[in-house]
Each structure stands twice: as C-alpha cells, then as structure tokens.
Write a protein that holds these residues in place. Sequence first.
Motif, PDB file in Angstrom:
ATOM      1  N   TRP A   1       0.827  -1.215   0.000  1.00 20.30           N
ATOM      2  CA  TRP A   1       0.000   0.000   0.000  1.00 20.30           C
ATOM      3  C   TRP A   1       0.861   1.265   0.000  1.00 20.30           C
ATOM      4  CZ3 TRP A   1      -3.913   2.946  -0.800  1.00 20.30           C
ATOM      5  CH2 TRP A   1      -4.214   4.041   0.002  1.00 20.30           C
ATOM      6  N   ARG A   2       1.984   1.211   0.677  1.00 22.83           N
ATOM      7  CA  ARG A   2       2.835   2.397   0.752  1.00 22.83           C
ATOM      8  C   ARG A   2       3.358   2.804  -0.623  1.00 22.83           C
ATOM      9  NH1 ARG A   2       7.426  -0.887   4.158  1.00 22.83           N
ATOM     10  NH2 ARG A   2       8.219  -2.178   2.446  1.00 22.83           N
ATOM     11  N   ASN A   3       3.448   1.846  -1.547  1.00 25.97           N
ATOM     12  CA  ASN A   3       3.908   2.155  -2.903  1.00 25.97           C
ATOM     13  C   ASN A   3       2.793   2.716  -3.788  1.00 25.97           C
ATOM     14  OD1 ASN A   3       6.531   1.102  -2.346  1.00 25.97           O
ATOM     15  ND2 ASN A   3       5.756  -0.969  -2.690  1.00 25.97           N
ATOM     16  N   TRP A   4       1.553   2.638  -3.319  1.00 26.47           N
ATOM     17  CA  TRP A   4       0.403   3.083  -4.102  1.00 26.47           C
ATOM     18  C   TRP A   4      -0.311   4.278  -3.468  1.00 26.47           C
ATOM     19  CZ3 TRP A   4      -1.646   0.668  -8.608  1.00 26.47           C
ATOM     20  CH2 TRP A   4      -0.890  -0.416  -9.057  1.00 26.47           C
ATOM     21  N   ARG A   5       0.013   4.554  -2.241  1.00 22.15           N
ATOM     22  CA  ARG A   5      -0.751   5.535  -1.458  1.00 22.15           C
ATOM     23  C   ARG A   5      -0.821   6.902  -2.132  1.00 22.15           C
ATOM     24  NH1 ARG A   5       0.065   6.122   5.037  1.00 22.15           N
ATOM     25  NH2 ARG A   5      -1.722   7.475   5.447  1.00 22.15           N
ATOM     26  N   GLU A   6       0.295   7.376  -2.676  1.00 26.36           N
ATOM     27  CA  GLU A   6       0.333   8.705  -3.279  1.00 26.36           C
ATOM     28  C   GLU A   6       0.489   8.634  -4.802  1.00 26.36           C
ATOM     29  OE1 GLU A   6      -0.314  11.265  -1.459  1.00 26.36           O
ATOM     30  OE2 GLU A   6      -0.267  10.151   0.433  1.00 26.36           O
ATOM     31  N   ARG A   7       0.266   7.453  -5.368  1.00 22.75           N
ATOM     32  CA  ARG A   7       0.493   7.274  -6.802  1.00 22.75           C
ATOM     33  C   ARG A   7      -0.745   7.677  -7.606  1.00 22.75           C
ATOM     34  NH1 ARG A   7       2.089   1.390  -9.196  1.00 22.75           N
ATOM     35  NH2 ARG A   7       3.865   1.745  -7.797  1.00 22.75           N
ATOM     36  N   ASP A   8      -0.518   8.359  -8.727  1.00 26.74           N
ATOM     37  CA  ASP A   8      -1.575   8.564  -9.708  1.00 26.74           C
ATOM     38  C   ASP A   8      -1.654   7.298 -10.558  1.00 26.74           C
ATOM     39  OD1 ASP A   8      -2.181  11.144  -8.879  1.00 26.74           O
ATOM     40  OD2 ASP A   8      -0.672  12.042 -10.192  1.00 26.74           O
ATOM     41  N   VAL A   9      -2.772   6.607 -10.467  1.00 23.54           N
ATOM     42  CA  VAL A   9      -2.905   5.307 -11.112  1.00 23.54           C
ATOM     43  C   VAL A   9      -3.177   5.494 -12.607  1.00 23.54           C
ATOM     44  CG1 VAL A   9      -4.169   3.129 -11.128  1.00 23.54           C
ATOM     45  CG2 VAL A   9      -3.769   4.325  -8.967  1.00 23.54           C
TER      46      VAL A   9
END
Length: 395
Positions: A82-90
């Motif tokens: 989750w930490r790798n996706w938390r601030e990511r623009d998908v």
Amino acid sequence: MIRYLTAGESHGPQIDAIVDGVPAGLALSAEDINRELFRRQQGYGAGGRMSIEKDRVKISAGRMNGLTTGAPIALTVSNRDWRNWRERDVKPMTTPRPGHADLTGAIKYGYRELRLSLERASARETTMRVAVGAICRRLLAEFGIVIGGYITRIGAVDLELADEWPVDHEARFRDAEANDVRCPDEGVAARMHEEIRQAIIDKDTLGGIMELVALNVPPGLGSYVQHDRRLDARIVGAMVGIHAMKGAEIGSAFENSSRRGTQVHDEITLAEDGDSLTRRSNRAGGIEGGISTGEPIVARVAMKPISTVLRGFASINLASGEAEATTYERSDFCALPRAVPVGEAVLSIVLADALLEKLGGDSVGEMRPRLESLRRARLSDLPMDDVSWRLGYED
C-alpha cells in the motif's frame, strides 16, 4: 454454521475478514494463523509480490484471554505494498486481459476503469481465506481431524500415485513440505521445479493439480436429503471458488468414469474385531451419497495457468476500440505450490461447518461428548429390525 466475509483490495491498505459461528472455548493465537499465512507465501514460481508482503494477522474481536468467545472473530492483515500506491496517480487501465475478471467485471458493474475489477478479483483475497481456514483447522484439530495437501501435477509433469490401500497420507504431507513445489516425491519434485524454471525462461505460466486430504473425519457428515447439504457438493463448490481453480473431483472421480463398476466401488468387509466395518479401497474419496464414510476425504483440484503472462495476449483497448496487446501486471509464474495452503484452508472451512452442523453446541466443551456419542461404522451401532414393512402412504 460457519459464515465468513472478506473485504479489501490487492493494493489497498488492508484486507479483512469477519468469521461467525466459531464455538466458544477454542484456544486460538495469532501465531496459529500466521503459521498458515507464511506457508501460503512459500513456493517456487512465486512473483515479486511475495518478496514485499510479510503477512501477519491482527485479531481484534471474538477472542479474549486466548480463547474464542462464540462472538464473531475480526481479522486484519495489512498490505505493505500500500505504501507504494498511497500517493500514486494510477495509470488508466482500458485493455482487458483474457482469463481475468477485467472485462466481465466491467460488463457486470459498469466500470469505466478496469483496475476496479483487478483489485478485488486478485488472489490477494486468499490471504484471508487462509486466515479463516486456520481457525477452522484449529477447531478440527480439537477433534483429531488432520488436513493436508500436496501437488500431483505441474504442467506436463505428473506424479503417478499407486492405487494402493491404505495410504500413508501423513507421510505425503511431510514429504511435500520438504521441497519448494510441495510434491511428496523428491524425483518428481525436481522435474516439476525444472518445468517451472523453463516456463519462467519462456515468459509463460503453468497450472496443475493438487490433492487435498482430511484424515479422521467421522462418518455421518453431510446428507443426501437436499442437494446443498451433500458434503461432496459443498467441497467441490468451495474449491472452484478459489481463484484460478477450474475443476474439482472427489476421490478418483474422473478416472473412475472410464472404469467398470466392479473396478470402482469400495467393497465393505468386517474387521478382525468382528464389529467394525472397513473398506478394501477408497476410490469414492471418503464420501458416499453426500455423506462422509469415515475414510479419508480426498479432493483433487485443477488450477489453470495464471492468466497474466509477460508476453501479453491479444485484446481490444476499450477506450480507443483498437486492437492492443495486454500489459504485464506483476504475477506468479506458477501459483500452484502456494495454492496448497489455500485449498487446505477451504477444505477446513467446509468440514468445520459440517462438523458443527452434525454436533451442534455453543462451546468446544459441549461438542466433545457429542462426538464420542456419534454412530460409527460398527455392527453394534447399526441394529436392524429385519422384518417386513410397508411404506404406508395414502393414495
């Protein structure tokens, strides 16, 4: 009797489960569950996700002072990814992958973004199925029931098991856990390992067959009186409910279909004690007429090759309407070795439910004497009137 729901997405902050129906008084620790979660993450052919996640469960309800209370049990496992996706623009996902729920999910729910299907349809959900199954495995162990499993085929490599009786299943369980493909034969395991290695080189994936076994199951679980109470139907249905499982059989069902009846059915004999009824084989897989016989319950489950391949598949970009190859999402090359603990967990859930249905009781203490009083396959438990009678219905 045993009901559970899971929630969460593959790359969300956590995955959760609520388990209802577990009786009071069962000794349960987080380590009982973590041990099975660890097994789920082990196996040759696993993808990169397993190097990220270190699954540990948090029990936040339904267990106090080390014992279950009879109330619903709440379980949580955090997703480290989750930490790798938390601030990511998908990035938008608009090209459905064959074999996944991408396209069918969009059709059913009207999604305008295919990742919504991927996130929930991911096999990451099986983490909680294993957690729930670990609780049920603990319950079954209180009554001497043992659950295990192993691989009998990966790709074209087949473990040919002798049609012998009785079978030392516990030795198979131990031997399977001694290697990274969970095959009980060391030589065949080496060939399976090489089969997976070649698939990795070829940028492809592999499926296969696992065999799941329950020992010391008392006779009389399940019923033939309604279709949804048949124990074999409940097991098969639960097995194909696991991600990527496309078929299941009880015992040697598919092989039996090509034999004559005299070569299939498990003949009944009287043991040396003059009371116990025994079998000369177990081709029925421990279930007759939807009811457990007391012999080992054996389920074989077929897993398709994982649908995500490095080379991609032909598909259509739903946004542009143009032909486009699918893009690779991190996945296993062969998930079957890791699927064995999942299958064991699901079998544990079905059998714990059937055992509770048979015994009843709100606590483990109430259940124990009821198990001892069950009828067994013994002449002394089965007195027959041996007199003529009539059905007695009116026209």
